[in-house]
Design a protein around this motif. Sequence first.
Motif, short mmCIF file in Angstrom:
data_model
loop_
_atom_site.label_atom_id
_atom_site.label_comp_id
_atom_site.label_asym_id
_atom_site.label_seq_id
_atom_site.Cartn_x
_atom_site.Cartn_y
_atom_site.Cartn_z
N UNK A 74 0.69 -1.45 -0.06
CA UNK A 74 -0.23 0.26 -0.44
C UNK A 74 0.94 1.10 0.12
N UNK A 75 2.09 1.28 0.56
CA UNK A 75 2.77 2.69 0.65
C UNK A 75 3.45 3.01 -0.66
N UNK A 76 3.45 2.02 -1.64
CA UNK A 76 3.41 2.17 -3.28
C UNK A 76 1.84 2.79 -4.44
N UNK A 77 0.72 2.36 -3.10
CA UNK A 77 -0.48 2.72 -4.31
C UNK A 77 -0.33 3.92 -4.93
N UNK A 78 0.06 5.13 -4.11
CA UNK A 78 0.17 6.89 -4.91
C UNK A 78 0.56 6.86 -5.77
N UNK A 79 1.88 5.70 -5.78
CA UNK A 79 2.89 6.22 -6.65
C UNK A 79 2.38 5.79 -8.10
N UNK A 80 1.76 5.06 -7.87
CA UNK A 80 1.02 3.57 -9.24
C UNK A 80 0.20 5.28 -10.50
N UNK A 81 -0.26 5.77 -9.09
CA UNK A 81 -1.55 6.60 -9.71
C UNK A 81 -0.83 7.73 -10.31
N UNK A 82 -0.41 8.10 -9.39
CA UNK A 82 0.32 9.22 -10.05
C UNK A 82 1.21 10.21 -10.72
N UNK A 83 2.59 9.16 -10.86
CA UNK A 83 2.71 8.25 -12.32
C UNK A 83 2.66 7.88 -13.16
N UNK A 84 1.23 7.30 -13.45
CA UNK A 84 0.18 7.10 -14.06
C UNK A 84 0.82 5.55 -14.52
N UNK A 85 1.54 4.64 -13.68
CA UNK A 85 1.82 3.82 -13.72
C UNK A 85 1.61 2.87 -14.83
N UNK A 86 1.90 2.40 -15.81
CA UNK A 86 1.10 1.98 -16.43
C UNK A 86 1.17 0.02 -16.04
N UNK A 87 0.01 -0.98 -15.72
CA UNK A 87 -0.26 -1.40 -15.22
C UNK A 87 -1.20 -2.84 -16.11
N UNK A 88 -1.28 -4.55 -15.92
CA UNK A 88 -1.39 -5.61 -16.61
C UNK A 88 -2.92 -5.74 -15.57
N UNK A 89 -3.67 -5.45 -16.03
CA UNK A 89 -5.35 -6.15 -14.97
C UNK A 89 -5.12 -8.09 -15.69
#
Length: 370
Positions: free
Chosen positions: A7-22
């Motif tokens: 969870x400590x990484x979650x904000x960065x995923x959205x703020x930096x628009x990190x590409x995700x595989x769903x």
Amino acid sequence: MPNTLTETDFARLFLDEIPMIDLRAPVEFTQGSFFNAHSLPLMSDEERAAVGTCYKEQGQDAAIVLGHKLVSGEIKTARLKAWCEFVQTHPNGVLYCFRGGLRSRTTQQWIIDDCGVDYPRVEGGYKALRRFLIDSTERIVEKMNIIVLSGRSGTGKTRLLKKLENSIDLEGIANHRGSAFGNTTTPQPTQINFENNVAVALLKAEAAGFTTIVIEDESRNVGSLHVPPVMHEKMSQSPVVNLVVSDQDRIDITVQEYACDIHQDYCDQFGDAEGLGKLEEHLLGSLAKLQKRLGGERYARMQKSMKSAVAQLSDNQGYAAFANVFGELLLDYYDPMYDYQMSKKSERIVFNGSREEVLHHLQTVVDYKS
């Protein structure tokens, strides 16, 4: 041990628009996902349903065996190829399944074995990311100051919002202009996607250092979508800045946005001939939503005026005829409703002004950035 994000990484995923595989099945992705996620499922909808049935009837071990059987051979090869191509294109990305469990751990290991890359997996998966965004909305709305930008229909509130760094455009996120004529030429997002995107907008405002955000005055719904209750509740108690524009300007803006722009969008998507028909269908359908409130006689007159305006547009006479029907809607239908609503907010109005005055007030008078 394979790489895991917490969870400590979650904000960065959205703020930096990190590409995700769903990795969830397509039906799960369609119901709700994230703007930076790409659907590359481990299992199809049918495969997921079969494994789920097996799990209920025979237990986890049997379901795992069936899953590996269904995703094997050429099917597994094709999906691995898609994942590895994504990993190569987005080396900074991550992957997740619904709960960060078997589907994502299996895929992560397959990628390690086939591509030689330890691609990060989101602990808790989609469910944890979704919970993080819901909690972020509640937390940020609680601490942020909100200014509500109000004004009669057609004043160009959204145009003004776009000139403010600290604004959140709920109508833009909802893909809807917020009235009976508010549908655009493309569908609205799902409720879940709308909420997720609102949360990301709040996270970005927080990260930028804003202590105050400006939001357009909205009802509880924007089209078919519901504004997050915690946000709407805060908006209903927040100070109001009222934008005042001449009636002629309002009519001009409404014709531009609800006739010209929509027509151009339809033509871009369907070509000129079909685009005009789509415009007429859109406008008459929107007007029909107001039939009961307008009353039979007034509705019939406006319907005739709308059809006449479309016919004149078809004859290359431009958009001028739309001013009559939109003008009547603004002045005789929407304005009385606006006046009634504003009478209930009068104690919260802190500023009235023109477009330039309101913009100056929000940019310089209001201390909105820390």
